[in-house]
Structures are given as structure tokens and as C-alpha cells.
Scaffold this motif. Structure first.
Motif, PDB file in Angstrom:
ATOM      1  N   GLN A   1     -10.470   5.588  -4.225  1.00 50.49           N
ATOM      2  CA  GLN A   1      -9.589   5.532  -5.385  1.00 50.49           C
ATOM      3  C   GLN A   1      -8.221   6.147  -5.073  1.00 50.49           C
ATOM      4  OE1 GLN A   1     -10.102   8.249  -8.528  1.00 50.49           O
ATOM      5  NE2 GLN A   1      -9.422   6.842 -10.100  1.00 50.49           N
ATOM      6  N   LEU A   2      -8.221   7.250  -4.309  1.00 53.20           N
ATOM      7  CA  LEU A   2      -6.972   7.918  -3.978  1.00 53.20           C
ATOM      8  C   LEU A   2      -6.154   7.137  -2.960  1.00 53.20           C
ATOM      9  CD1 LEU A   2      -8.267  11.607  -3.714  1.00 53.20           C
ATOM     10  CD2 LEU A   2      -6.917  10.605  -5.570  1.00 53.20           C
ATOM     11  N   GLU A   3      -6.818   6.349  -2.114  1.00 55.27           N
ATOM     12  CA  GLU A   3      -6.113   5.596  -1.070  1.00 55.27           C
ATOM     13  C   GLU A   3      -6.586   4.146  -1.071  1.00 55.27           C
ATOM     14  OE1 GLU A   3      -3.377   4.644   1.326  1.00 55.27           O
ATOM     15  OE2 GLU A   3      -3.511   6.736   0.674  1.00 55.27           O
TER      16      GLU A   3
ATOM     17  N   LEU B   1     -14.255   8.777  -4.515  1.00 55.96           N
ATOM     18  CA  LEU B   1     -12.968   9.390  -4.827  1.00 55.96           C
ATOM     19  C   LEU B   1     -11.921   9.056  -3.772  1.00 55.96           C
ATOM     20  CD1 LEU B   1     -11.462  11.239  -6.780  1.00 55.96           C
ATOM     21  CD2 LEU B   1     -12.232  13.199  -5.431  1.00 55.96           C
TER      22      LEU B   1
ATOM     23  N   LYS C   1      -5.629  12.254 -13.209  1.00 57.35           N
ATOM     24  CA  LYS C   1      -4.261  11.922 -12.793  1.00 57.35           C
ATOM     25  C   LYS C   1      -3.467  11.330 -13.959  1.00 57.35           C
ATOM     26  CE  LYS C   1      -1.643   9.063  -9.514  1.00 57.35           C
ATOM     27  NZ  LYS C   1      -1.740   8.075  -8.400  1.00 57.35           N
TER      28      LYS C   1
END
Length: 473
Positions: free
Chosen positions: A409-411, A406, A165
Motif C-alpha cells: 500500500q505504501l509503495e 502495508l 494517512k
């Protein structure tokens, strides 16, 4: 392919052999070119996350130049720990040390938007984590059983996934530009795409030094394009000093639970990576297994190099895998060659103007380079996972560790009620994935390995093993 003019096959496999200087110096510089971009990029990313890495007008911008300078200097010092060594410290092998990408997922949340003041916490974590890492040298050989390719491959893959990202944001214009009209513009992507295209072209269609230095040359071409477009400012280069020594406790030291735990856990991961690199060097360069003394010495040097970096405002160090491949390619096992490269890095680290030039690279150009580098980290992890037997047990471990690591980390808001320290660690991506994978690998019975995989894979795995067994419903 080894060059016979450098020495006999027996000499080339000997770490203590010193080739003629006319050959050794270019080989040493080649090692530096292979790792140079990867070595300084973490400093740029961390400074950018803290908020003082964008634009020479920032009052904290000189701090980024200093951290880039120290990244080069202490990569050289840590490499000397490995090649020359002292006492039990150092493998006495051609191991190149450099700033580690593995720690970035935990460093970014620790410093995000907090400015130069946050660096004291970072340095405290680096110091303690480095000392912990060094202590692992006493028993690193006895804990390798808990880290099969399933675990190490997952961890490396998560490191890359946690960073991709950032690469896209940089290529589109950088974090501060998000939401502006310039963010994601064709002009920004032109600079980033130029770096990617040149890098790929050289990596696959060139040979020798051009191929080894593909990312660096790609960045140089992108830099020239950015300069032609008026996107490069060299104002900081003229004001930067021509010579400067490292400054002890430059950012100070402050100890937080989140930083200490995070750096210690990732120090464990880094130690395992170093063991793999040492084994790769001895197999690829000398055709033998690494000795326990070499592995122990390499771990000591890895940790002490990191701890020393923290005292002077640099980031954690680890062995660089791309240089392992370079040794296998050249066939030259000489630690003198890598020592020459280390001296070159130290000299660069004493010249702030070099750091100022590096810091003038537009974020979009850097984005093109890190997209390639972070993607290669993911690819390296997947390559390690190719050695895994994908039975039901291993698929369950991989699925749960990847999904939770993952996903959190994304939310990160999903854990908003956790205490601050726990939230930073749990949403880093790599740490929860590593802890879950290690724990499940030790807990789940091996009997699951003999069972069918269709239940968890929806029938996509295990095909072709039997032509008579019916599909599950």
C-alpha cells in the motif's frame, strides 16, 4: 449501569421489551449520536477522493450532499432490517447499521481523481458484494474456524492503518491543498487539534451522553472555531432542497472485475465483523450467546442492506461496534429503542439541507475527527490481537501479512507491471493482508505453535518464562 426506572432487569434483557416512550426516544437518539459522524464520514472521504467533494463551487458538489443524505437514509433502512426483520432476514436484535470504514481502502483507488463517472463502478461492486455478503448467511457459522483473533485483529488493524494517512492529510488542509502554502499551516492544525482535544476531554472526563457523543461534540466545537475564522461557507445550505426522496440508480451501475472482487472479499470481512457484534450484543445486553438463527439473520440483513444501498447511490453498510458498547453501558437490550433511532436517521436522510450542513464542515475540522476515529480502529484491532498467543507460528503469520499488506500500500509502484485490476486489489493494503493471513493460518502446521519464539523476535519475546535457559546466539 442500567436505569431501573426504564424496566425490571428481566425486561431490560428482553429484545422485545418496549420501554416507556419518554425514555425510549432519548435512548434511540443516543444511539444515533454515537454513530452519526462515523456514518457520514466515508461518503465525504470517497467523494473527496473522486474529486468532487471540495468546495461548493464544484459542479459535482451536490452529488456529495446526495451521498451524505443516502448514508443516513440507508443506515436507517438497514437498521430496520435488523431490528424488525422480515422472513429469515434480520437478527431481531438492537443492531445499529451504518456506512462501513472497512471498504474505504478499496473504494479510494477505484474512484481516485475520476469524478462522478467513477461512482457507477463503485455502485456495481457494492450491489454484487452485498448480494455475496447476504449469501454468506447460509454458512457463516461453518467458516468462523478460519478466522481466529489473529486474522480478524490483523484485518481490523490494517483497516485503520490504511486510513491514518487520509486523516493527517485532511487535518493539514486536504488532498487538493498538498504542495500549497496553506497545507500544514498552523491555522489548519489549530482547527484539527481543537477537535482532538475536545473529543479526548469529553471521552475521559465526561459521563453519559457527553462521553458517548464526544467526537460529534468535538466536531461541533471545531466547526464553531472554523466559522469564527471565516473558514465555513453555508452557500450550499440555502440552495439545498428541504425534502428529497432517494433516486434509484442515481449514479448508474457498471461492473468491473476489480470492484466486484474487492467488495466480495471485504463483504466476507464485514460478515465476520457482524458475527462478532451480534455476539457482543447478546453477551453484553442479555448475558447469553447468540443463536445460529440470530447470526444468520444478521448476515442476511447486512448484505441486503448493502446491496440496496448500491442501487440508490449509497455506500456499504455494516453493524456498528460502538453501539454494541452503548448497549452494554446502558443495559437496555430493547430493539424498539434502536428502531426509534433508525426512524430518526431515515427522516434526516430525507432532508438534503442536513447533508448540505454536514458538507460545509471544513476538511481540517473533519480531519481532527477522523484522526481520532481511525486511530480507534487501529486500537480496536490491537485489542483483538491481545487475545492471540504469540508463538512462533502466529508471529510469522502476522509479520508476513502485515509487511506485505502495508508495504504494497505504501509503495504501489512496486507492482506497476500488474494488470490494472490486480494492482488495485494488491495495493489496497487490507485485501492482501487478509488473504495472506487466512491462507497461512490454514496452511501452516500447528506444531510450530509449541516451538520457541526467540528466532523470529530477536529475543524480545518469551522472556520471563525461564530463568535457566540460555539466550540463543
Amino acid at each position: 449501569m442500567a436505569d431501573r426506572s426504564i424496566g425490571t432487569p428481566e425486561q431490560l434483557r428482553d429484545p422485545n421489551y418496549t420501554p416507556p416512550l419518554i425514555k425510549a426516544v432519548p435512548l434511540g437518539i443516543q444511539h444515533v449520536l454515537a454513530m452519526f459522524v462515523s456514518n457520514v464520514t466515508p461518503a465525504i472521504i470517497v467523494c473527496g477522493a473522486a474529486g468532487f467533494g471540495y468546495g461548493s463551487n464544484s459542479p459535482d458538489f451536490p452529488q456529495m450532499i446526495y451521498m451524505i443524505q443516502m448514508s443516513m437514509f440507508f443506515a436507517g433502512i438497514a437498521t430496520l432490517f435488523q431490528t424488525i426483520g422480515f422472513g429469515p432476514v434480520g437478527a431481531r436484535l438492537p443492531i445499529v447499521q451504518g456506512t462501513s470504514f472497512a471498504f474505504i481502502p478499496i473504494m479510494i483507488p477505484l474512484v481516485a481523481g475520476k469524478g462522478v463517472e467513477a461512482m457507477a463502478v463503485l455502485m456495481g461492486g457494492i450491489l454484487v458484494g452485498g448480494l455475496f455478503h447476504a449469501c454468506l448467511g447460509f454458512f457463516i457459522g461453518r467458516i468462523r474456524f478460519a478466522l481466529p483473533p489473529l486474522v480478524t485483529g490483523l484485518v481490523v488493524t490494517m483497516i485503520g492503518l490504511a486510513l491514518v494517512k487520509t486523516g493527517i492529510q485532511y487535518a493539514a488542509g486536504g488532498v487538493p491543498a498538498i504542495g500549497t502554502a496553506e497545507y500544514g499551516s498552523g491555522r489548519n492544525w489549530l482547527m484539527a487539534a481543537t477537535v482532538i482535544i475536545v473529543t479526548l476531554g469529553l471521552k475521559f472526563f465526561a459521563r453519559g451522553m457527553l462521553s458517548v457523543s464526544a467526537v460529534l461534540i468535538g466536531l461541533l466545537v471545531g466547526y464553531v472555531l472554523a466559522f469564527a475564522l471565516g473558514e465555513v461557507s453555508l452557500a450550499s445550505v440555502g440552495s439545498a432542497a428541504s425534502f428529497a426522496l432517494p433516486d434509484p440508480l442515481h449514479f448508474g451501475l457498471e461492473f468491473s472485475v476489480a470492484a466486484v472482487i474487492g467488495f466480495c472479499l471485504l463483504g466476507f470481512v464485514s460478515a465476520v465483523e457482524t458475527v462478532g457484534d451480534v455476539s457482543g450484543i447478546t453477551k453484553g445486553g442479555a448475558g447469553r450467546e447468540a443463536t445460529d438463527t440470530e447470526i444468520q439473520g444478521a448476515t442476511f440483513a447486512d448484505g441486503l442492506g448493502t446491496a440496496l444501498s448500491g442501487l440508490f447511490g449509497a455506500l456499504p453498510n455494516t453493524s456498528f461496534s460502538q453501539n454494541v458498547g452503548l448497549i452494554a453501558m446502558t443495559g437496555v437490550m430493547s430493539r424498539t429503542v434502536v428502531t426509534i433511532g433508525a426512524v430518526f436517521l431515515i427522516l434526516c436522510g430525507l432532508v438534503p439541507k442536513i447533508g448540505a450542513v454536514i458538507s460545509s464542515v471544513p476538511i481540517e475540522v473533519l480531519g481532527g475527527g477522523v484522526i481520532v476515529m481511525f486511530g480507534m480502529v487501529v486500537a480496536a484491532g490491537i485489542s483483538m490481537l491481545s487475545d492471540v498467543t504469540w508463538n512462533r507460528r502466529n508471529m510469522v503469520i502476522f509479520a508476513i501479512a502485515l509487511s506485505l499488506g502495508l508495504g504494497l500500500q505504501l509503495e504501489p509502484a512496486a507492482l506497476q507491471y500488474l494488470p490494472g485490476t490486480m494492482m488495485v486489489l494488491a495495493t489496497s493494503g487490507i485485501l492482501p493482508a487478509a488473504v495472506i493471513a487466512i491462507a497461512l493460518n490454514l496452511i501452516l502446521p500447528q506444531e510450530l505453535a509449541d516451538e520457541a519464539t526467540e528466532e523470529v523476535s530477536g529475543g524480545m519475546a518469551g522472556r520471563g518464562k525461564s530463568t535457566t535457559a540460555p539466550d540463543r546466539v
